[in-house]
Design a protein around this motif. Sequence first.
Motif, PDB file in Angstrom:
ATOM      1  N   PHE A 113       0.801  -1.219   0.000  1.00  0.00           N
ATOM      2  CA  PHE A 113       0.000   0.000   0.000  1.00  0.00           C
ATOM      3  C   PHE A 113       0.842   1.280   0.000  1.00  0.00           C
ATOM      4  O   PHE A 113       0.543   2.222  -0.731  1.00  0.00           O
ATOM      5  CB  PHE A 113      -0.969  -0.016   1.180  1.00  0.00           C
ATOM      6  N   LEU A 114       1.879   1.344   0.805  1.00  0.00           N
ATOM      7  CA  LEU A 114       2.704   2.551   0.854  1.00  0.00           C
ATOM      8  C   LEU A 114       3.346   2.823  -0.501  1.00  0.00           C
ATOM      9  O   LEU A 114       3.304   3.956  -1.001  1.00  0.00           O
ATOM     10  CB  LEU A 114       3.771   2.442   1.943  1.00  0.00           C
ATOM     11  N   ASN A 115       3.914   1.798  -1.120  1.00  0.00           N
ATOM     12  CA  ASN A 115       4.537   1.975  -2.441  1.00  0.00           C
ATOM     13  C   ASN A 115       3.501   2.360  -3.497  1.00  0.00           C
ATOM     14  O   ASN A 115       3.757   3.212  -4.349  1.00  0.00           O
ATOM     15  CB  ASN A 115       5.274   0.705  -2.869  1.00  0.00           C
ATOM     16  N   SER A 159      -5.494   2.995   5.423  1.00  0.00           N
ATOM     17  CA  SER A 159      -5.488   1.537   5.533  1.00  0.00           C
ATOM     18  C   SER A 159      -6.512   1.058   6.557  1.00  0.00           C
ATOM     19  O   SER A 159      -7.298   0.137   6.292  1.00  0.00           O
ATOM     20  CB  SER A 159      -4.084   1.071   5.917  1.00  0.00           C
ATOM     21  N   LYS A 160      -6.511   1.658   7.716  1.00  0.00           N
ATOM     22  CA  LYS A 160      -7.459   1.288   8.780  1.00  0.00           C
ATOM     23  C   LYS A 160      -8.899   1.529   8.331  1.00  0.00           C
ATOM     24  O   LYS A 160      -9.771   0.680   8.537  1.00  0.00           O
ATOM     25  CB  LYS A 160      -7.152   2.099  10.041  1.00  0.00           C
ATOM     26  N   SER A 179      -8.029  -1.403  -3.518  1.00  0.00           N
ATOM     27  CA  SER A 179      -8.190  -2.440  -2.501  1.00  0.00           C
ATOM     28  C   SER A 179      -9.341  -3.377  -2.855  1.00  0.00           C
ATOM     29  O   SER A 179      -9.216  -4.599  -2.743  1.00  0.00           O
ATOM     30  CB  SER A 179      -8.427  -1.796  -1.141  1.00  0.00           C
ATOM     31  N   LEU A 180     -10.427  -2.807  -3.298  1.00  0.00           N
ATOM     32  CA  LEU A 180     -11.604  -3.597  -3.672  1.00  0.00           C
ATOM     33  C   LEU A 180     -11.285  -4.571  -4.799  1.00  0.00           C
ATOM     34  O   LEU A 180     -11.751  -5.710  -4.807  1.00  0.00           O
ATOM     35  CB  LEU A 180     -12.737  -2.650  -4.089  1.00  0.00           C
ATOM     36  N   PHE A 181     -10.444  -4.152  -5.736  1.00  0.00           N
ATOM     37  CA  PHE A 181     -10.091  -4.985  -6.884  1.00  0.00           C
ATOM     38  C   PHE A 181      -8.779  -5.750  -6.681  1.00  0.00           C
ATOM     39  O   PHE A 181      -8.166  -6.214  -7.637  1.00  0.00           O
ATOM     40  CB  PHE A 181     -10.046  -4.139  -8.159  1.00  0.00           C
ATOM     41  N   ASN A 202      -2.884  -4.400  -0.943  1.00  0.00           N
ATOM     42  CA  ASN A 202      -3.280  -4.983   0.332  1.00  0.00           C
ATOM     43  C   ASN A 202      -3.098  -3.908   1.389  1.00  0.00           C
ATOM     44  O   ASN A 202      -1.975  -3.504   1.671  1.00  0.00           O
ATOM     45  CB  ASN A 202      -2.405  -6.204   0.636  1.00  0.00           C
ATOM     46  N   VAL A 203      -4.185  -3.447   1.950  1.00  0.00           N
ATOM     47  CA  VAL A 203      -4.095  -2.379   2.955  1.00  0.00           C
ATOM     48  C   VAL A 203      -3.659  -2.901   4.311  1.00  0.00           C
ATOM     49  O   VAL A 203      -3.429  -2.122   5.224  1.00  0.00           O
ATOM     50  CB  VAL A 203      -5.417  -1.574   3.068  1.00  0.00           C
TER      51      VAL A 203
END
Length: 183
Positions: A4-6, A34-35, A174-176, A180-181
Amino acid sequence: MQEFLNWTVDTIREDRLISPWLEEKKYEWTPLVSKNIHNLLERGFSIIVVTDKEREWFLEYILGNINSTKLNRPFLPYYDFKSFYRYIDTIKSDEDISYIKDMLSISFPNGYCFWYIGRSQDVRAVIPKVSKNSFLWLFDEEKQDAFNLKSSDEALDMKLLQMFRLYNKSVSASLFAEINVEN
């Protein structure tokens, strides 16, 4: 699946409508988003959006765009808090807060969290600030577990729009299963 960060840094750099200022805040941004996305997609929470009076235009913008058919994704549970409790500006006591939380717990048995955008000292910030799992975009207060901004910033409105753009892209990714959060 990208970390996620990248992914966030790459998206900020590639999207010409998102300014580099947000990359400088990536370590504040990514854990909060993310949370929030985890609560939405994995825990099945509904998101109750609240703004101060000055940002009501932004509330309308969020709700008008978060479930746009152009996104080609399922509609997600984002709601305007005022649609549940119109007397938001008259909340005065712990008893008021307790009654509202009871109503929301009954209305959202899978859970809910607040997304608050506005001045930290506004009466509308009280419930989101004392509620677990809130997604806070606070102005004029340095609070841990919140994205902190200055209401005096001349570019504030543009920053809010850029933040929403990145947030909305994060939800879709994230949905697709592009990101990965959790990581």
